[in-house]
Motif scaffolding. Sequence first.
Motif, PDB file in Angstrom:
ATOM      1  N   VAL A   1      -8.907  46.244 -24.689  1.00 46.02           N
ATOM      2  CA  VAL A   1      -9.033  45.066 -25.534  1.00 46.02           C
ATOM      3  C   VAL A   1      -8.361  43.886 -24.838  1.00 46.02           C
ATOM      4  O   VAL A   1      -7.240  44.017 -24.326  1.00 46.02           O
ATOM      5  N   VAL A   2      -9.043  42.745 -24.815  1.00 44.48           N
ATOM      6  CA  VAL A   2      -8.407  41.506 -24.385  1.00 44.48           C
ATOM      7  C   VAL A   2      -7.828  40.848 -25.627  1.00 44.48           C
ATOM      8  O   VAL A   2      -8.557  40.471 -26.548  1.00 44.48           O
ATOM      9  N   GLN A   3      -6.507  40.757 -25.665  1.00 45.79           N
ATOM     10  CA  GLN A   3      -5.791  40.206 -26.814  1.00 45.79           C
ATOM     11  C   GLN A   3      -5.715  38.692 -26.673  1.00 45.79           C
ATOM     12  O   GLN A   3      -5.035  38.165 -25.796  1.00 45.79           O
TER      13      GLN A   3
ATOM     14  N   TRP B   1       3.244  37.372 -27.811  1.00 44.39           N
ATOM     15  CA  TRP B   1       2.925  38.706 -28.339  1.00 44.39           C
ATOM     16  C   TRP B   1       1.856  39.369 -27.480  1.00 44.39           C
ATOM     17  O   TRP B   1       1.935  40.553 -27.173  1.00 44.39           O
ATOM     18  N   ALA B   2       0.856  38.593 -27.073  1.00 47.07           N
ATOM     19  CA  ALA B   2      -0.229  39.136 -26.258  1.00 47.07           C
ATOM     20  C   ALA B   2       0.291  39.663 -24.924  1.00 47.07           C
ATOM     21  O   ALA B   2      -0.083  40.756 -24.480  1.00 47.07           O
TER      22      ALA B   2
ATOM     23  N   ALA C   1      -4.001  40.308 -21.632  1.00 45.49           N
ATOM     24  CA  ALA C   1      -3.633  39.145 -22.437  1.00 45.49           C
ATOM     25  C   ALA C   1      -4.470  37.927 -22.087  1.00 45.49           C
ATOM     26  O   ALA C   1      -4.806  37.687 -20.923  1.00 45.49           O
ATOM     27  N   ALA C   2      -4.779  37.149 -23.128  1.00 43.31           N
ATOM     28  CA  ALA C   2      -5.299  35.792 -22.980  1.00 43.31           C
ATOM     29  C   ALA C   2      -4.344  34.885 -23.739  1.00 43.31           C
ATOM     30  O   ALA C   2      -3.991  35.174 -24.890  1.00 43.31           O
TER      31      ALA C   2
ATOM     32  N   THR D   1      -1.751  38.887 -17.737  1.00 43.36           N
ATOM     33  CA  THR D   1      -2.510  37.794 -18.346  1.00 43.36           C
ATOM     34  C   THR D   1      -3.736  37.544 -17.481  1.00 43.36           C
ATOM     35  O   THR D   1      -3.616  37.175 -16.322  1.00 43.36           O
ATOM     36  N   ARG D   2      -4.913  37.720 -18.062  1.00 43.42           N
ATOM     37  CA  ARG D   2      -6.145  37.606 -17.282  1.00 43.42           C
ATOM     38  C   ARG D   2      -7.074  36.496 -17.785  1.00 43.42           C
ATOM     39  O   ARG D   2      -8.195  36.368 -17.288  1.00 43.42           O
ATOM     40  N   ALA D   3      -6.605  35.749 -18.789  1.00 39.51           N
ATOM     41  CA  ALA D   3      -7.447  34.657 -19.277  1.00 39.51           C
ATOM     42  C   ALA D   3      -6.594  33.609 -19.973  1.00 39.51           C
ATOM     43  O   ALA D   3      -5.512  33.904 -20.501  1.00 39.51           O
TER      44      ALA D   3
END
Length: 291
Positions: free
Chosen positions: A63-65, A75-76, A88-89, A122-124
């Motif tokens: 899931v991308v949060q 939090w993400a 994370a985004a 963090t990917r986005a």
Amino acid sequence: MTDTYIRERSGAGRKDLRYPAAPEPLTVPVYDNHAHLEILDGDEPLSLTEQLDRAEAVGILGVVQASGDIESSRWAVDAAASDPRVLAAVAIHPNDAPVYAEAGQLDEAIDVIDELAAHPRTRAIGETGLDFFRTGPEGHTAQFEAFEAHIALAKKHDIAMQIHDRDAHDEVLETLTRVGAPDKTVFHCFSGGDAMARVCADAGYYLSFAGNVTFKNAQNLRDALQVVPLDRILVETDAPFLTPVPLRGRPNAPYLIPHTLRFMASELDMPVDELASHIAENTLLVYGPFA
């Protein structure tokens, strides 16, 4: 992880607040590329681990949060650092940008997002964009400022960007053209029609479809789905929102992705496994590996 930031969503007016039964698992696993698992929902809210375990059991591997303010962005990143099934985004939501601006804190908030964007999980940058439905003209300047700042951050950190676009199609597209879009730009919960979908596809953007593609009044989304190249389609829940038919009105969660995916495959008249394979490949191309 420590639940340092949890929001609860009011269930007022909804008849059934139970989480639905799990659907039949997918044969070819996919990923939920946009969810808000920090929001507790339903009569019996699920923890992060429970959400991910339920998802994994039906073939949703990660899931991308997504985020909308400083707290949810932190939090993400915390969630992504604690579980390999989460990426994370991070961002300031367009409806929150005017709030930060009015308090004289928008620049400071963007600086925090910049710091969080440097985390390897963090990917986005997301969700960012423009929303002229919930925010009136007095807040548009702050939204444009924040949107352009987020575009710059996605480019700086060489990560994807998830766009929130509500009642602002022309302005979002114009901004991306004028400023220059990041290499991996995703229209989260795509809300346009087939004409806009063609414009986005021609520009190389990804279109992510959520449970509302199954809604009776969403023919524009189904029309859009028909014209998007298979190498530009993603799927999401936007959980706990936009629960797909026939479960509309009940809490949404990543484990319900199979309902949306099977509906999309039916609309495209193609095997579920084939569509799932394309979506899984696209997700990893956009966000990179989860583990």
